[in-house]
Design a protein around this motif. Structure first.
Motif, PDB file in Angstrom:
ATOM      1  N   LEU A  43      -1.582  -1.936  12.509  1.00 32.90           N
ATOM      2  CA  LEU A  43      -1.351  -3.004  11.530  1.00 32.90           C
ATOM      3  C   LEU A  43      -0.038  -3.705  11.871  1.00 32.90           C
ATOM      4  O   LEU A  43       0.916  -3.695  11.106  1.00 32.90           O
ATOM      5  CB  LEU A  43      -1.300  -2.428  10.107  1.00 32.90           C
ATOM      6  N   LYS A  44      -0.010  -4.272  13.041  1.00 34.47           N
ATOM      7  CA  LYS A  44       1.237  -4.828  13.578  1.00 34.47           C
ATOM      8  C   LYS A  44       1.818  -5.893  12.656  1.00 34.47           C
ATOM      9  O   LYS A  44       1.106  -6.723  12.114  1.00 34.47           O
ATOM     10  CB  LYS A  44       0.993  -5.410  14.971  1.00 34.47           C
ATOM     11  N   GLY A  45       3.137  -5.801  12.475  1.00 40.16           N
ATOM     12  CA  GLY A  45       3.846  -6.823  11.727  1.00 40.16           C
ATOM     13  C   GLY A  45       4.081  -6.506  10.270  1.00 40.16           C
ATOM     14  O   GLY A  45       4.824  -7.227   9.606  1.00 40.16           O
ATOM     15  N   ILE A  46       3.465  -5.419   9.749  1.00 44.91           N
ATOM     16  CA  ILE A  46       3.712  -5.104   8.338  1.00 44.91           C
ATOM     17  C   ILE A  46       5.014  -4.309   8.213  1.00 44.91           C
ATOM     18  O   ILE A  46       5.453  -3.642   9.147  1.00 44.91           O
ATOM     19  CB  ILE A  46       2.542  -4.328   7.699  1.00 44.91           C
ATOM     20  N   ALA A  47       5.621  -4.399   7.043  1.00 43.22           N
ATOM     21  CA  ALA A  47       6.849  -3.644   6.764  1.00 43.22           C
ATOM     22  C   ALA A  47       6.478  -2.207   6.446  1.00 43.22           C
ATOM     23  O   ALA A  47       5.493  -1.940   5.750  1.00 43.22           O
ATOM     24  CB  ALA A  47       7.593  -4.276   5.602  1.00 43.22           C
ATOM     25  N   GLY A  97      -5.139  -7.773   2.956  1.00 45.57           N
ATOM     26  CA  GLY A  97      -3.912  -8.538   3.159  1.00 45.57           C
ATOM     27  C   GLY A  97      -2.642  -7.735   3.015  1.00 45.57           C
ATOM     28  O   GLY A  97      -1.610  -8.280   2.595  1.00 45.57           O
ATOM     29  N   VAL A  98      -2.667  -6.454   3.377  1.00 47.58           N
ATOM     30  CA  VAL A  98      -1.478  -5.612   3.243  1.00 47.58           C
ATOM     31  C   VAL A  98      -0.315  -6.205   4.038  1.00 47.58           C
ATOM     32  O   VAL A  98      -0.479  -6.638   5.180  1.00 47.58           O
ATOM     33  CB  VAL A  98      -1.771  -4.167   3.680  1.00 47.58           C
ATOM     34  N   THR A  99       0.848  -6.233   3.419  1.00 46.87           N
ATOM     35  CA  THR A  99       2.058  -6.713   4.093  1.00 46.87           C
ATOM     36  C   THR A  99       3.124  -5.626   4.199  1.00 46.87           C
ATOM     37  O   THR A  99       4.110  -5.793   4.914  1.00 46.87           O
ATOM     38  CB  THR A  99       2.661  -7.917   3.349  1.00 46.87           C
ATOM     39  N   ALA A 100       2.947  -4.521   3.475  1.00 40.13           N
ATOM     40  CA  ALA A 100       3.930  -3.431   3.504  1.00 40.13           C
ATOM     41  C   ALA A 100       3.241  -2.118   3.168  1.00 40.13           C
ATOM     42  O   ALA A 100       2.256  -2.091   2.422  1.00 40.13           O
ATOM     43  CB  ALA A 100       5.063  -3.689   2.520  1.00 40.13           C
ATOM     44  N   LEU A 142       1.230   8.529   9.137  1.00 39.87           N
ATOM     45  CA  LEU A 142       0.391   7.369   8.833  1.00 39.87           C
ATOM     46  C   LEU A 142       1.107   6.053   9.088  1.00 39.87           C
ATOM     47  O   LEU A 142       0.484   5.073   9.526  1.00 39.87           O
ATOM     48  CB  LEU A 142      -0.097   7.443   7.389  1.00 39.87           C
ATOM     49  N   THR A 143       2.411   6.010   8.849  1.00 37.93           N
ATOM     50  CA  THR A 143       3.149   4.797   9.205  1.00 37.93           C
ATOM     51  C   THR A 143       3.201   4.641  10.727  1.00 37.93           C
ATOM     52  O   THR A 143       3.227   3.522  11.235  1.00 37.93           O
ATOM     53  CB  THR A 143       4.574   4.804   8.627  1.00 37.93           C
ATOM     54  N   GLY A 144       3.189   5.764  11.455  1.00 32.25           N
ATOM     55  CA  GLY A 144       3.139   5.700  12.910  1.00 32.25           C
ATOM     56  C   GLY A 144       1.849   5.064  13.404  1.00 32.25           C
ATOM     57  O   GLY A 144       1.852   4.235  14.322  1.00 32.25           O
ATOM     58  N   LEU A 145       0.730   5.439  12.783  1.00 32.75           N
ATOM     59  CA  LEU A 145      -0.547   4.817  13.134  1.00 32.75           C
ATOM     60  C   LEU A 145      -0.552   3.342  12.745  1.00 32.75           C
ATOM     61  O   LEU A 145      -1.043   2.490  13.483  1.00 32.75           O
ATOM     62  CB  LEU A 145      -1.690   5.552  12.440  1.00 32.75           C
ATOM     63  N   ALA A 197       0.846  -1.186   0.000  1.00 34.36           N
ATOM     64  CA  ALA A 197       0.000   0.000   0.000  1.00 34.36           C
ATOM     65  C   ALA A 197       0.885   1.241   0.000  1.00 34.36           C
ATOM     66  O   ALA A 197       1.894   1.295   0.705  1.00 34.36           O
ATOM     67  CB  ALA A 197      -0.915   0.010   1.216  1.00 34.36           C
ATOM     68  N   ILE A 198       0.494   2.242  -0.785  1.00 37.06           N
ATOM     69  CA  ILE A 198       1.122   3.566  -0.716  1.00 37.06           C
ATOM     70  C   ILE A 198       0.098   4.503  -0.096  1.00 37.06           C
ATOM     71  O   ILE A 198      -1.068   4.540  -0.520  1.00 37.06           O
ATOM     72  CB  ILE A 198       1.543   4.071  -2.106  1.00 37.06           C
ATOM     73  N   VAL A 199       0.522   5.242   0.926  1.00 30.38           N
ATOM     74  CA  VAL A 199      -0.390   6.143   1.627  1.00 30.38           C
ATOM     75  C   VAL A 199       0.154   7.564   1.599  1.00 30.38           C
ATOM     76  O   VAL A 199       1.374   7.788   1.519  1.00 30.38           O
ATOM     77  CB  VAL A 199      -0.648   5.676   3.074  1.00 30.38           C
TER      78      VAL A 199
END
Length: 315
Positions: free
Chosen positions: A281-285, A260-263, A273-276, A3-5
């Motif tokens: 979304l624990k465990g994603i890259a 199924g986002v993994t990254a 947003l990566t902080g949230l 995902a790109i956010v």
């Protein structure tokens, strides 16, 4: 699945575009985007101080342009698979529209120019503001916000809701907030994503029919309950109503989880947003694309995770 956010207003920092101008073609791109958006992006992104770029009419075009530049640099000259999903927080949805092909870059800048100026005018009509409420139970937080006559403008995560309304109501909430929660007044001059923005919604509704949106080439997840937008026409409907309706980023993260986002890569100015996601979304890259120095790490994430969505998750 990648995902790109794209971040929303408040993520901007003085000088954050300076490192990008060193890349070939960036100054020319910024000049073109500046013309479309009616704002001197190079000056505001490299020289202007925090107070200047806090202005809604400056901050929003600056954020959309920064995201376009960062994402373009990520893919330029590279044989990389596209993202599997794109989402943006508040004004970041306009960046997301450009990245997903719903709008051309210049049309995205034209739209954000109208949006930002309309929201600034609506905000100037009466003293309003916003405050983040962190912690507490969701039920108690919402009930307390409503008791003070405020609106839940942003549902950012399980632990963070942003309240918006009159300045007096925000002050009252700070003095009498929900149990086991912190109330943090935000440095914004406007109750964004509430009925106070009705005038801005009307201006956008008048402008939007002049645009010719395409259907997303990549699944675009909306702030409206995490809806996966299927058409350009639907996107325009949602972005018009968004200015006076809540931003449900928690639902967006839920939609990414369900797909199924993994990254996740957050485009500049990244980190919010990566902080949230780190908590929700624990465990994603995760990767923050703040400067050109971050490009190689972000590209490695694209190579490893993009294109991995299961067939029944695609649309």
């Amino acid at each position: 699945m990648l995902a790109i956010v794209c971040p929303g207003q408040g993520a901007q920092k003085p000088g954050f575009l300076s490192p990008w101008r060193e890349l070939p073609g960036v100054e020319e791109s910024l000049a073109s985007l500046s013309e479309a958006g009616g704002v001197d992006l190079l000056r505001h992104g490299t020289e202007s101080d925090a107070d200047t770029i806090r202005d809604t009419a400056v901050a929003q075009p600056l954020l959309v342009a920064a995201g376009i530049i960062a994402a373009s640099s990520l893919y330029q000259g590279q044989d990389l698979a596209p993202a599997d999903a794109i989402a943006g927080h508040s004004v970041g949805e306009l960046t997301a529209a450009a990245l997903s092909g719903v709008l051309g870059d210049e049309d995205a800048m034209r739209l954000v120019a109208v949006r930002s100026q309309a929201m600034a005018r609506a905000a100037a009509a009466e003293p309003t503001s916003m405050a983040a409420v962190v912690g507490g139970s969701r039920e108690d937080v919402i009930a307390t916000i409503e008791r003070h006559g405020l609106h839940a403008a942003n549902i950012n995560s399980a632990a963070q809701v942003v309240a918006a309304g009159s300045s007096e109501q925000i002050e009252a909430l700070a003095e009498d907030g929900p149990a086991k929660a912190r109330v943090i007044p935000l440095q914004v001059a406007g109750a964004f994503h509430t009925p106070y923005m009705a005038g801005a919604r009307e201006e956008l509704a008048a402008f939007a029919p002049g645009l010719q949106p395409a259907d997303p080439s990549v699944p675009l997840i909306s702030n409206a309950g995490g809806e996966v937008v299927a058409s350009g026409a639907r996107y325009l409907d949602l972005i018009v109503t968004q200015v006076a309706s809540p931003v449900d980023w928690e639902a967006c993260m839920g939609a990414l989880r369900d797909r199924g986002v993994t990254a996740m890569i957050e485009v500049a100015p990244a980190g919010t947003l990566t902080g949230l996601a780190k908590r929700e979304l624990k465990g994603i890259a995760l990767a923050n694309l703040n400067t050109p120095d971050d490009l190689e790490a972000a590209r490695a994430l694209v190579r490893e995770h993009a294109g991995s969505a299961a067939p029944d998750q695609e649309n």
